[in-house]
Scaffold this active site. Structure first.
Site, PDB file in Angstrom:
ATOM      1  N   HIS A 276      33.953  83.123 -48.575  1.00 14.94           N
ATOM      2  CA  HIS A 276      33.894  83.494 -47.173  1.00 14.94           C
ATOM      3  C   HIS A 276      33.247  84.862 -46.968  1.00 14.94           C
ATOM      4  O   HIS A 276      33.085  85.318 -45.846  1.00 14.94           O
ATOM      5  CB  HIS A 276      35.341  83.492 -46.644  1.00 14.94           C
ATOM      6  CG  HIS A 276      35.453  83.631 -45.163  1.00 14.94           C
ATOM      7  ND1 HIS A 276      34.392  83.506 -44.315  1.00 14.94           N
ATOM      8  CD2 HIS A 276      36.517  83.888 -44.392  1.00 14.94           C
ATOM      9  CE1 HIS A 276      34.810  83.679 -43.079  1.00 14.94           C
ATOM     10  NE2 HIS A 276      36.094  83.923 -43.101  1.00 14.94           N
ATOM     11  N   CYS A 277      32.867  85.542 -48.082  1.00 16.92           N
ATOM     12  CA  CYS A 277      32.426  86.937 -47.918  1.00 16.92           C
ATOM     13  C   CYS A 277      30.947  87.136 -48.256  1.00 16.92           C
ATOM     14  O   CYS A 277      30.143  87.405 -47.366  1.00 16.92           O
ATOM     15  CB  CYS A 277      33.274  87.846 -48.792  1.00 16.92           C
ATOM     16  SG  CYS A 277      34.988  87.903 -48.263  1.00 16.92           S
ATOM     17  N   ILE A 278      30.604  87.006 -49.542  1.00 18.22           N
ATOM     18  CA  ILE A 278      29.272  87.431 -49.998  1.00 18.22           C
ATOM     19  C   ILE A 278      28.144  86.643 -49.298  1.00 18.22           C
ATOM     20  O   ILE A 278      27.127  87.236 -48.945  1.00 18.22           O
ATOM     21  CB  ILE A 278      29.140  87.343 -51.538  1.00 18.22           C
ATOM     22  CG1 ILE A 278      30.359  87.975 -52.225  1.00 18.22           C
ATOM     23  CG2 ILE A 278      27.852  87.992 -52.034  1.00 18.22           C
ATOM     24  CD1 ILE A 278      30.477  89.454 -52.127  1.00 18.22           C
ATOM     25  N   ILE A 280      28.107  85.543 -46.356  1.00 19.03           N
ATOM     26  CA  ILE A 280      28.177  85.685 -44.894  1.00 19.03           C
ATOM     27  C   ILE A 280      28.048  87.130 -44.432  1.00 19.03           C
ATOM     28  O   ILE A 280      27.236  87.454 -43.562  1.00 19.03           O
ATOM     29  CB  ILE A 280      29.514  85.079 -44.384  1.00 19.03           C
ATOM     30  CG1 ILE A 280      29.461  83.557 -44.580  1.00 19.03           C
ATOM     31  CG2 ILE A 280      29.789  85.442 -42.931  1.00 19.03           C
ATOM     32  CD1 ILE A 280      30.747  82.853 -44.325  1.00 19.03           C
ATOM     33  N   ASP A 281      28.854  88.008 -45.030  1.00 19.64           N
ATOM     34  CA  ASP A 281      28.971  89.376 -44.504  1.00 19.64           C
ATOM     35  C   ASP A 281      27.645  90.118 -44.376  1.00 19.64           C
ATOM     36  O   ASP A 281      27.412  90.797 -43.359  1.00 19.64           O
ATOM     37  CB  ASP A 281      29.937  90.209 -45.357  1.00 19.64           C
ATOM     38  CG  ASP A 281      31.313  89.575 -45.430  1.00 19.64           C
ATOM     39  OD1 ASP A 281      31.585  88.666 -44.638  1.00 19.64           O
ATOM     40  OD2 ASP A 281      32.101  89.995 -46.290  1.00 19.64           O
TER      41      ASP A 281
END
Ligand SMILES: NC(=O)c1ccc[n+]([C@@H]2O[C@H](COP(=O)([O-])OP(=O)(O)OC[C@H]3O[C@@H](n4cnc5c(N)ncnc54)[C@H](O)[C@@H]3O)[C@@H](O)[C@H]2O)c1
Length: 450
Positions: A276-278, A280-281
């Protein structure tokens, strides 16, 4: 009450662990945080729009692997943790800590709808002396430009009547060494009283708190960290593709390079980015930069390279099958691991899902093994996981290692003689002709027998 009195009252409540803590969004980030506050002695209320999660918590059952069942059950039994879907109960809280999702829209623009919905609940219940903290990863400026006006709309003023801070979550699911309590926490308040209150709060549950001068700096810290990873993974993924052309094993290169005691940090190639992080962020950051007339070229380029990895893996599968004079079309291909990373059940953005769909589109017959994911829903119908033994008995035409879960044992897989495309260097200790590494020696195909 004056500003000084309000902040002093809140600080006293925090130090005496009498502050009532509300955590909004009880997922991978919010649930560990809520349990940590409860463990420290606070009375915690978890808020979630998902009634099934609320019911699980109130029954003392953990649905997040990093939250031990016993710790959650103990907190619930002791009356220090309960959950609710009733956002009106935010009015009873001294702290509202927002941990809701921040995904991307299909256009790769930020989707702040969950944050806005959570803030609507907080704003409706806001009262003097409350501390509101945003933990969801987001672009620099969100706290000041989105949260602040929504919270001040009722007439209360930040730093005077209530307190507002941003503190990015840095949790690393599945990492047994670094947990909520021993990962330093960055805190940036709207102004000094907000920073002081939020710092005091986290100091109760985290070993090191790092205050910064503004909410924007705190927001940017998180995006620097994740962009740093995305760009370096993009670099090493490109290097893997390049090394393949040059007939060099990229893993051997990285192992040797990391013996340099300074100025080098190893990153490893793989089947693509997941979680959910790399993936997207960094696009939150590039979107915000674009609003201000600035193009983030590194982010876009790393995004392209990382997004190309599932296609690259499919090419390696095609090579492996080609050597056995087979095509993807009609071949039985078995995937080991579909979660986005080792030892977690999370399949969000998992590159294994892209690889699976790309292979399916080319006519492969697919199966998979993953001890953490029993069933994969697909538009064409769900696939149920099978065991390693079942997979090998079925004698597939090709195996792809997408996730290197600790529970996997590779001896029998290698000995089976089935071509194995290893995207994770899981088979680093093995030498066998059926191993196809992500990069390295190109095995020339035997000429076709006509
Ligand atoms: N998962 C990670 O490893 C990780 C690490 C660091 C930061 N983050 C960031 O933390 C944030 C949360 O991520 P996550 O992985 O915990 O997400 P998640 O999907 O696991 O959990 C989010 C929870 O919020 C709930 N929710 C959604 N809208 C809500 C609302 N309006 N009110 C109350 N509850 C609501 C959902 O039902 C869900 O239970 C995101 O911004 C993410 O980028 C995640």
């Amino acid at each position: 009450m004056t500003k000084t009195t309000l902040v002093t009252t809140l600080l006293n409540l925090i130090r005496d662990k009498q502050a009532r803590v509300g955590v909004i969004g009880l997922g991978y980030v919010g649930l560990p945080l809520a349990v940590e506050f409860a463990r420290a002695g606070f009375t915690v209320t978890g808020f979630d729009v998902d009634p099934s999660k609320v019911a699980e918590i109130n029954a003392g059952r953990s649905y997040i692997p990093d939250v031990p069942q016993a710790e959650l059950a103990e907190a619930v039994q002791a009356g220090r943790l309960r959950a609710t879907t009733d956002m009106a109960r935010l009015a009873d809280m001294d702290v509202a800590d927002i941990c809701v999702p921040t995904p991307l829209r299909k256009t790769k623009d930020p989707d702040l709808s969950y944050v806005v919905q959570a803030l609507e609940g907080v704003a409706a219940a806001l009262k003097p002396g409350q501390l509101v903290i945003l933990e969801s990863t987001t672009y620099p400026g969100t706290t000041d430009e989105v949260a602040l006006p929504m919270l001040e709309a009722g007439g209360l003023k930040a730093d005077r009547d209530f307190f507002l801070a941003f503190s990015p979550e840095r949790v690393d699911p599945g990492n047994p060494t670094y947990l909520t309590r021993n990962i330093p926490k960055i805190v940036g308040g709207f102004g000094p009283p907000s920073t002081e209150a939020a710092t005091a709060l986290y100091a109760q549950i985290v070993s090191t708190v790092v205050p910064v001068t503004s909410t924007r700096v705190a927001e940017m810290v998180k995006l620097l960290e994740n962009t740093f990873r995305a760009v370096n993974i993009g670099l090493v993924n490109e290097l893997a593709q390049m090394c393949h052309r040059l007939d060099i094993d990229v893993w051997e290169v990285i192992e040797a390079a990391k013996t340099k005691p300074f100025g080098f940090m190893p990153f490893y190639p793989g089947p693509g980015l997941g979680g959910h992080c790399i993936p997207i962020d960094p696009f939150y950051l590039s979107w915000k930069a674009r609003q201000n007339g600035f193009e983030c070229r590194f982010i876009e380029l790393a995004g392209q390279v990382n997004a190309s990895m599932p296609d690259y893996v499919v090419e390696r599968v095609a090579d492996a099958l080609n050597n056995a004079r087979k095509s993807i079309n009609g071949s039985r291909i078995h995937l080991f691991g579909v979660a986005y990373k080792k030892d977690v059940s999370d399949i969000r953005e998992s590159p294994a899902l892209d690889i699976l769909e790309l292979l399916a589109r080319r006519g492969a017959v697919l199966s998979y093994t993953d001890p953490f994911v029993s069933r994969l829903k697909r538009a064409e119908g769900a696939i149920e996981a099978i065991s390693t033994a079942e997979a090998l008995t079925s004698a597939p035409d090709c195996i792809v290692i997408c996730t290197n879960h600790s529970a996997f044992s590779w001896d029998a897989v290698v000995k089976s003689g089935v071509p194995v495309v290893d995207t994770r260097n899981a088979l680093s200790g093995f030498t066998a002709p059926n191993i196809v590494r992500l990069s390295g020696r190109v095995v020339a195909a035997d000429p076709a027998v006509v």
